[in-house]
Scaffold this active site. Sequence first.
Site, PDB file in Angstrom:
ATOM      1  N   SER A 197      -1.308 -12.015  -7.252  1.00 18.64           N
ATOM      2  CA  SER A 197      -1.337 -13.688  -7.107  1.00 18.64           C
ATOM      3  C   SER A 197      -3.115 -13.969  -8.020  1.00 18.64           C
ATOM      4  CB  SER A 197      -2.486 -13.619  -4.919  1.00 18.64           C
ATOM      5  OG  SER A 197      -3.397 -12.305  -5.554  1.00 18.64           O
ATOM      6  N   GLY A 235      -5.631  -8.835  -8.047  1.00 15.61           N
ATOM      7  CA  GLY A 235      -6.096  -8.024  -8.796  1.00 15.61           C
ATOM      8  C   GLY A 235      -4.923  -7.947  -9.951  1.00 15.61           C
ATOM      9  N   LEU A 236      -5.315  -7.439 -10.889  1.00 15.13           N
ATOM     10  CA  LEU A 236      -4.175  -6.995 -12.226  1.00 15.13           C
ATOM     11  C   LEU A 236      -3.363  -6.035 -11.672  1.00 15.13           C
ATOM     12  CD1 LEU A 236      -6.271  -6.445 -15.423  1.00 15.13           C
ATOM     13  CD2 LEU A 236      -5.249  -8.470 -14.082  1.00 15.13           C
ATOM     14  N   SER A 237      -2.022  -5.650 -12.245  1.00 13.80           N
ATOM     15  CA  SER A 237      -1.047  -5.099 -11.885  1.00 13.80           C
ATOM     16  C   SER A 237      -2.125  -3.520 -12.284  1.00 13.80           C
ATOM     17  CB  SER A 237       0.004  -4.959 -12.929  1.00 13.80           C
ATOM     18  OG  SER A 237       1.040  -3.730 -12.879  1.00 13.80           O
ATOM     19  N   GLY A 238      -1.444  -2.309 -11.452  1.00 16.07           N
ATOM     20  CA  GLY A 238      -2.054  -1.233 -11.863  1.00 16.07           C
ATOM     21  C   GLY A 238      -3.747  -0.897 -11.880  1.00 16.07           C
ATOM     22  N   ALA A 239      -4.547  -2.276 -10.548  1.00 19.02           N
ATOM     23  CA  ALA A 239      -6.045  -2.246  -9.882  1.00 19.02           C
ATOM     24  C   ALA A 239      -5.702  -0.879  -9.112  1.00 19.02           C
ATOM     25  CB  ALA A 239      -6.467  -3.543  -9.598  1.00 19.02           C
ATOM     26  N   GLY A 240      -4.767  -1.112  -8.271  1.00 18.14           N
ATOM     27  CA  GLY A 240      -5.122  -0.477  -7.375  1.00 18.14           C
ATOM     28  C   GLY A 240      -4.923  -1.155  -5.990  1.00 18.14           C
ATOM     29  N   LYS A 241      -4.349  -2.293  -5.705  1.00 17.03           N
ATOM     30  CA  LYS A 241      -3.543  -3.113  -4.946  1.00 17.03           C
ATOM     31  C   LYS A 241      -3.072  -2.072  -3.590  1.00 17.03           C
ATOM     32  CE  LYS A 241      -2.061  -6.059  -7.372  1.00 17.03           C
ATOM     33  NZ  LYS A 241      -1.978  -5.587  -8.612  1.00 17.03           N
ATOM     34  N   THR A 242      -1.854  -1.413  -4.597  1.00 17.87           N
ATOM     35  CA  THR A 242      -1.170  -0.216  -3.643  1.00 17.87           C
ATOM     36  C   THR A 242      -2.115   0.527  -3.254  1.00 17.87           C
ATOM     37  OG1 THR A 242       1.014  -1.780  -4.830  1.00 17.87           O
ATOM     38  CG2 THR A 242       1.012  -0.025  -3.354  1.00 17.87           C
TER      39      THR A 242
HETATM   40  P1  ADP Z   1      -1.649  -2.395  -8.022  1.00 18.62           P
HETATM   41  O1  ADP Z   1      -1.159  -2.185  -6.717  1.00 18.62           O
HETATM   42  O2  ADP Z   1      -2.430  -2.597  -7.671  1.00 18.62           O
HETATM   43  O3  ADP Z   1      -0.050  -2.449  -8.943  1.00 18.62           O
HETATM   44  P2  ADP Z   1      -1.904   0.896  -7.857  1.00 18.62           P
HETATM   45  O4  ADP Z   1      -2.041   1.334  -6.162  1.00 18.62           O
HETATM   46  O5  ADP Z   1      -0.321   0.571  -7.596  1.00 18.62           O
HETATM   47  O6  ADP Z   1      -1.880  -0.324  -8.471  1.00 18.62           O
HETATM   48  O7  ADP Z   1      -1.806   1.501  -9.119  1.00 18.62           O
HETATM   49  C1  ADP Z   1      -3.405   1.871  -9.100  1.00 18.62           C
HETATM   50  C2  ADP Z   1      -3.684   3.619  -9.670  1.00 18.62           C
HETATM   51  O8  ADP Z   1      -5.462   3.575  -9.831  1.00 18.62           O
HETATM   52  C3  ADP Z   1      -3.549   4.446  -8.542  1.00 18.62           C
HETATM   53  O9  ADP Z   1      -2.284   5.518  -9.453  1.00 18.62           O
HETATM   54  C4  ADP Z   1      -4.068   5.114  -8.124  1.00 18.62           C
HETATM   55  O10 ADP Z   1      -4.224   6.140  -8.031  1.00 18.62           O
HETATM   56  C5  ADP Z   1      -5.621   4.503  -9.299  1.00 18.62           C
HETATM   57  N1  ADP Z   1      -6.822   4.863  -8.729  1.00 18.62           N
HETATM   58  C6  ADP Z   1      -8.094   5.263  -9.536  1.00 18.62           C
HETATM   59  N2  ADP Z   1      -9.078   4.857  -8.793  1.00 18.62           N
HETATM   60  C7  ADP Z   1      -8.575   4.486  -7.947  1.00 18.62           C
HETATM   61  C8  ADP Z   1      -9.745   3.392  -6.851  1.00 18.62           C
HETATM   62  N3  ADP Z   1     -10.787   3.704  -6.903  1.00 18.62           N
HETATM   63  N4  ADP Z   1      -8.969   2.679  -6.222  1.00 18.62           N
HETATM   64  C9  ADP Z   1      -7.518   2.636  -6.135  1.00 18.62           C
HETATM   65  N5  ADP Z   1      -6.542   3.240  -7.169  1.00 18.62           N
HETATM   66  C10 ADP Z   1      -7.193   4.252  -7.637  1.00 18.62           C
END
Ligand code: ADP
Length: 177
Positions: A87, A13-20
């Site tokens: 990815s 998924g996109l950066s900031g989507a919530g993967k980490t």
């Molecule tokens: P990525 O690894 O995809 O770049 P991050 O996990 O670093 O994304 O960041 C996702 C952000 O979105 C975090 O600040 C997280 O707290 C927030 N968030 C809000 N709702 C959700 C959710 N349902 N699942 C995962 N992250 C979420």
Amino acid sequence: MILKKPFTVWLTGLSGAGKTTLAAGVQQLLGQEGIRAAVLDGDIVRKKLFPELGFTKKDRELNVKRIAHMARLINDNGIPAIVSAISPYRSGRASARAVTREMLEIFVECPPEICEKRDVKGLYRKARAGRIDNFTWVSDPYEEPDRPDLIVRTHKEAADRCAERILELLTTRGYIK
Ligand code: ADP
């Protein structure tokens, strides 16, 4: 719960989507059930192991393929792996599936505008300022999965619930019991 067969959960998924966030959540839920899993974070792996790679399509594919091989090695040692990596290309994820074999592709879906608003790592701001080339969505494509094993919508469902749904999938697919 017990582990029936090692697997790779592949969060795309996109950066900031919530993967980490979800990788940590799934790791924690599994841990509570007595199952240890290894997390491979795309950003960390790239920075520590492959600092020579850039963000061209070729380099991204290489990064994804190497992460897949790492996940496979971990699985071959009897340990589940959870990969969080943008990815962005279908072809890269298909090759990851071929390498890892027991892979569950999870599409961590979130509208780009919301990811950009979250801008957890400040990367969108940098990309908009022209300080990052080939940044996914801003200046590089993201190819959504055609047939992911699961879609979690992080703008609609709480992170805890998304992680639980991934565990449910692992159960229905017979990886954990
Ligand atoms: P990525 O690894 O995809 O770049 P991050 O996990 O670093 O994304 O960041 C996702 C952000 O979105 C975090 O600040 C997280 O707290 C927030 N968030 C809000 N709702 C959700 C959710 N349902 N699942 C995962 N992250 C979420």
